[in-house]
Design a protein around this motif. Structure first.
Motif, short mmCIF file in Angstrom:
data_model
loop_
_atom_site.label_atom_id
_atom_site.label_comp_id
_atom_site.label_asym_id
_atom_site.label_seq_id
_atom_site.Cartn_x
_atom_site.Cartn_y
_atom_site.Cartn_z
N ASP A 153 0.84 -1.19 0.00
CA ASP A 153 0.00 0.00 0.00
C ASP A 153 0.88 1.25 0.00
OD1 ASP A 153 -2.26 -1.58 0.17
OD2 ASP A 153 -2.32 -1.51 2.37
N THR A 159 3.46 1.00 8.26
CA THR A 159 2.04 0.68 8.18
C THR A 159 1.77 -0.36 7.11
OG1 THR A 159 1.50 2.92 8.91
CG2 THR A 159 -0.25 1.66 7.84
N SER A 160 2.38 -0.21 5.95
CA SER A 160 2.09 -1.12 4.83
C SER A 160 2.61 -2.53 5.11
CB SER A 160 2.68 -0.57 3.53
OG SER A 160 4.07 -0.40 3.62
N SER A 163 0.30 -4.13 7.64
CA SER A 163 -0.96 -4.45 6.99
C SER A 163 -0.82 -5.73 6.17
CB SER A 163 -1.39 -3.28 6.09
OG SER A 163 -2.55 -3.60 5.37
N THR A 166 -0.69 -8.71 8.51
CA THR A 166 -2.04 -8.96 9.02
C THR A 166 -2.89 -9.68 7.97
OG1 THR A 166 -1.94 -7.01 10.45
CG2 THR A 166 -4.12 -7.87 9.93
N HIS A 167 -2.72 -9.31 6.70
CA HIS A 167 -3.43 -9.99 5.60
C HIS A 167 -3.14 -11.48 5.60
CE1 HIS A 167 -4.88 -10.88 1.54
NE2 HIS A 167 -3.69 -11.40 1.28
#
Length: 246
Positions: A153, A159-160, A163, A166-167
């Motif tokens: 992202d 953050t990316s 993320s 987490t995916h």
């Protein structure tokens, strides 16, 4: 001075090593931990490969971190230099990981032909993470060869990356190199712990390599959470990035 705990490869010592590698309570989830090795003088490669510094105990640590991990992150330069393939669970830790090995995610800014060819031959255990903005034709070229490609992202890398982890449903994430990507992740606050093996030798001459590199000097405070040695020598440590644990 307190002498570190001595670890060997008998069953009781393996249990102590596994416990020493538990992440600190209270760290973010997913917890991202870098696993690195250097000589006493800070050299991280010999003849271009970190494997030249390894010891039997370092291998136990490395394999344990892979057995613990839900996901492995690594830079494309390290993958090509070290000849990475899909992850395998070492026999010594197999009873602690009944499921399949973790997926290896290879980070790239360019998605060059050499990386595409390497990953195309490795199957889905080795997948690619392309930086936001990698040209569409490079993504298409990789996918046409059967390579699974994820695109980060936009925005801060911290953050990316979280993320993305987490995916995948990951709780423990292991980062295995290289130094440039590690420098970026540390600078942006994306690393929670550093598991560092210090090989029992000094390298005179040879590679000019460092644990983490970057364009600007950045201080990243740490505190030691675990340290142990073994009869064959070497120092094996786990450090918490200050601030990651509140």
């Amino acid at each position: 001075m307190t002498r570190p705990t001595v670890i060997d490869d008998d069953p009781a010592a393996l249990e102590a090593l596994w416990a020493a590698l538990d992440p600190e309570p209270g760290l973010p989830v997913p917890c991202i931990r870098a696993v690195m090795i250097s000589s006493v003088d800070g050299t991280t490669t010999v003849d271009g490969r970190s494997g030249g510094l390894g010891t039997p105990t370092d291998r136990l640590v490395y394999d344990a971190m892979r057995a613990r991990a839900d996901l492995i992150l690594v830079g494309s330069g390290t993958v090509l230099a070290e000849g990475y393939g899909p992850a395998r669970t070492a026999a010594v830790w197999a009873d602690r990981r009944p499921g399949p090995p973790p997926v290896v995610l290879v980070f790239t800014r360019a998605l060059g032909d050499a990386l595409i060819e390497h990953c195309a031959d490795a199957g889905d255990g080795l997948q690619v993470v392309a930086a936001h903005g990698v040209p569409g034709d490079r993504l298409e070229a990789a996918r046409e060869r059967g390579v699974t490609v994820h695109v980060l992202d936009p925005g801060p890398l911290r953050t990316s990356v979280r993320s993305l982890a987490t995916h995948f449903g990951a709780s423990e994430v292991t980062f295995e190199g290289g130094p440039q990507l590690l420098g970026t992740l540390l600078r942006e606050g994306a690393i929670d712990e550093l598991v560092l093996s210090v090989a029992p030798e000094i390298i005179v001459g040879g590679d000019d390599s460092r644990l983490a590199v970057g364009t600007d000097a950045t201080r990243v405070p740490l505190r030691v959470a675990a340290a142990f040695t073994c009869p064959r020598g070497g120092l094996y440590t786990r450090w918490v990035v200050t601030g990651a644990d509140g």
